[in-house]
Design a protein around this motif. Structure first.
Motif, PDB file in Angstrom:
ATOM      1  N   ILE A  46       0.730  -1.165  -0.089  1.00 22.83           N
ATOM      2  CA  ILE A  46       0.047  -0.129   0.046  1.00 22.83           C
ATOM      3  C   ILE A  46       0.898   1.250  -0.065  1.00 22.83           C
ATOM      4  O   ILE A  46       0.406   2.244  -0.750  1.00 22.83           O
ATOM      5  CB  ILE A  46      -1.015  -0.178   1.063  1.00 22.83           C
ATOM      6  CG1 ILE A  46      -2.232   1.086   1.087  1.00 22.83           C
ATOM      7  CG2 ILE A  46      -0.364   0.146   2.575  1.00 22.83           C
ATOM      8  CD1 ILE A  46      -3.053   0.872  -0.211  1.00 22.83           C
ATOM      9  N   SER A  47       1.869   1.284   0.653  1.00 18.90           N
ATOM     10  CA  SER A  47       2.652   2.431   0.804  1.00 18.90           C
ATOM     11  C   SER A  47       3.395   2.803  -0.716  1.00 18.90           C
ATOM     12  O   SER A  47       3.369   3.868  -1.131  1.00 18.90           O
ATOM     13  CB  SER A  47       3.789   2.487   1.985  1.00 18.90           C
ATOM     14  OG  SER A  47       4.784   1.384   1.798  1.00 18.90           O
ATOM     15  N   LEU A  48       3.686   1.776  -1.077  1.00 16.80           N
ATOM     16  CA  LEU A  48       4.416   2.019  -2.550  1.00 16.80           C
ATOM     17  C   LEU A  48       3.568   2.499  -3.681  1.00 16.80           C
ATOM     18  O   LEU A  48       3.645   3.343  -4.370  1.00 16.80           O
ATOM     19  CB  LEU A  48       5.156   0.656  -3.013  1.00 16.80           C
ATOM     20  CG  LEU A  48       6.210   0.087  -2.229  1.00 16.80           C
ATOM     21  CD1 LEU A  48       6.846  -1.199  -2.579  1.00 16.80           C
ATOM     22  CD2 LEU A  48       7.461   1.140  -2.564  1.00 16.80           C
ATOM     23  N   LEU A  49       2.381   1.706  -3.508  1.00 12.80           N
ATOM     24  CA  LEU A  49       1.192   2.190  -4.212  1.00 12.80           C
ATOM     25  C   LEU A  49       0.847   3.683  -4.395  1.00 12.80           C
ATOM     26  O   LEU A  49       0.830   4.370  -5.212  1.00 12.80           O
ATOM     27  CB  LEU A  49      -0.047   1.260  -4.332  1.00 12.80           C
ATOM     28  CG  LEU A  49      -1.277   1.711  -5.119  1.00 12.80           C
ATOM     29  CD1 LEU A  49      -0.929   1.523  -6.664  1.00 12.80           C
ATOM     30  CD2 LEU A  49      -2.374   0.963  -4.645  1.00 12.80           C
ATOM     31  N   ARG A  50       0.733   3.996  -2.888  1.00  5.09           N
ATOM     32  CA  ARG A  50       0.499   5.571  -2.670  1.00  5.09           C
ATOM     33  C   ARG A  50       1.604   6.387  -3.083  1.00  5.09           C
ATOM     34  O   ARG A  50       0.988   7.522  -3.830  1.00  5.09           O
ATOM     35  CB  ARG A  50       0.229   5.901  -1.016  1.00  5.09           C
ATOM     36  CG  ARG A  50      -1.163   5.043  -0.748  1.00  5.09           C
ATOM     37  CD  ARG A  50      -1.347   5.355   0.868  1.00  5.09           C
ATOM     38  NE  ARG A  50      -2.659   4.656   1.231  1.00  5.09           N
ATOM     39  CZ  ARG A  50      -2.701   4.493   2.354  1.00  5.09           C
ATOM     40  NH1 ARG A  50      -2.144   4.505   3.297  1.00  5.09           N
ATOM     41  NH2 ARG A  50      -4.084   3.811   2.592  1.00  5.09           N
ATOM     42  N   GLN A  51       2.670   6.247  -3.029  1.00 11.35           N
ATOM     43  CA  GLN A  51       3.862   6.892  -3.648  1.00 11.35           C
ATOM     44  C   GLN A  51       3.743   6.891  -5.283  1.00 11.35           C
ATOM     45  O   GLN A  51       4.036   7.995  -5.655  1.00 11.35           O
ATOM     46  CB  GLN A  51       4.999   6.465  -3.151  1.00 11.35           C
ATOM     47  CG  GLN A  51       5.501   6.397  -1.684  1.00 11.35           C
ATOM     48  CD  GLN A  51       6.797   5.706  -1.392  1.00 11.35           C
ATOM     49  OE1 GLN A  51       7.390   5.285  -2.371  1.00 11.35           O
ATOM     50  NE2 GLN A  51       6.887   5.653   0.018  1.00 11.35           N
ATOM     51  N   ARG A  52       3.228   5.940  -5.961  1.00  8.40           N
ATOM     52  CA  ARG A  52       3.302   5.888  -7.375  1.00  8.40           C
ATOM     53  C   ARG A  52       2.114   6.987  -7.733  1.00  8.40           C
ATOM     54  O   ARG A  52       2.271   7.474  -8.655  1.00  8.40           O
ATOM     55  CB  ARG A  52       3.061   4.473  -7.750  1.00  8.40           C
ATOM     56  CG  ARG A  52       4.461   3.651  -7.789  1.00  8.40           C
ATOM     57  CD  ARG A  52       4.376   2.364  -8.609  1.00  8.40           C
ATOM     58  NE  ARG A  52       4.694   1.319  -7.382  1.00  8.40           N
ATOM     59  CZ  ARG A  52       3.981   0.235  -7.097  1.00  8.40           C
ATOM     60  NH1 ARG A  52       2.870   0.009  -7.911  1.00  8.40           N
ATOM     61  NH2 ARG A  52       4.491  -0.407  -6.281  1.00  8.40           N
ATOM     62  N   LEU A  53       1.131   6.689  -6.948  1.00  7.33           N
ATOM     63  CA  LEU A  53      -0.298   7.608  -7.415  1.00  7.33           C
ATOM     64  C   LEU A  53       0.100   8.906  -7.168  1.00  7.33           C
ATOM     65  O   LEU A  53      -0.072   9.756  -7.976  1.00  7.33           O
ATOM     66  CB  LEU A  53      -1.477   7.036  -6.466  1.00  7.33           C
ATOM     67  CG  LEU A  53      -1.757   5.582  -7.018  1.00  7.33           C
ATOM     68  CD1 LEU A  53      -2.982   5.120  -5.954  1.00  7.33           C
ATOM     69  CD2 LEU A  53      -2.400   5.527  -8.333  1.00  7.33           C
ATOM     70  N   ALA A  54       0.920   9.108  -6.026  1.00  5.21           N
ATOM     71  CA  ALA A  54       1.043  10.698  -5.846  1.00  5.21           C
ATOM     72  C   ALA A  54       1.995  11.172  -6.766  1.00  5.21           C
ATOM     73  O   ALA A  54       1.875  12.397  -7.354  1.00  5.21           O
ATOM     74  CB  ALA A  54       1.602  10.631  -4.365  1.00  5.21           C
ATOM     75  N   ALA A  55       2.965  10.450  -7.158  1.00  6.65           N
ATOM     76  CA  ALA A  55       4.029  10.925  -8.280  1.00  6.65           C
ATOM     77  C   ALA A  55       3.158  11.156  -9.724  1.00  6.65           C
ATOM     78  O   ALA A  55       3.817  12.024 -10.545  1.00  6.65           O
ATOM     79  CB  ALA A  55       5.146   9.908  -8.536  1.00  6.65           C
ATOM     80  N   CYS A  56       2.216  10.418  -9.934  1.00  9.35           N
ATOM     81  CA  CYS A  56       1.429  10.552 -11.102  1.00  9.35           C
ATOM     82  C   CYS A  56       0.499  11.531 -11.244  1.00  9.35           C
ATOM     83  O   CYS A  56      -0.003  12.076 -12.304  1.00  9.35           O
ATOM     84  CB  CYS A  56       0.776   9.277 -11.571  1.00  9.35           C
ATOM     85  SG  CYS A  56       1.823   7.782 -11.867  1.00  9.35           S
ATOM     86  N   ALA A  57       0.226  12.309  -9.878  1.00 13.54           N
ATOM     87  CA  ALA A  57      -0.707  13.202 -10.000  1.00 13.54           C
ATOM     88  C   ALA A  57      -0.204  14.517 -10.204  1.00 13.54           C
ATOM     89  O   ALA A  57       0.942  14.796 -10.368  1.00 13.54           O
ATOM     90  CB  ALA A  57      -1.438  13.416  -8.513  1.00 13.54           C
TER      91      ALA A  57
END
Length: 57
Positions: A46-57
């Protein structure tokens, strides 16, 4: 729902790919044989996914 992820039964219980884990964003985190394994996968990813989503935003 656990940490913003849904777990769906897509096969027979206790088979390697019995449960599909999907984040509310639509990203598939993977599959698991049981609900305990699904929770563990979510907690690990979950933390890696949240980081990836934030980087794409």
């Amino acid at each position: 729902m656990h940490r913003g992820c849904s777990v769906s039964l897509v096969g027979r219980p206790n088979h390697r790919d019995a449960y599909l884990i999907r984040h509310r964003s639509g990203v598939v985190l993977g599959t698991a044989a049981n609900l305990d394994a699904a929770r563990l996968l979510i907690d690990q990813e979950i933390s890696l996914l949240r980081q990836r989503l934030a980087a794409c935003a």
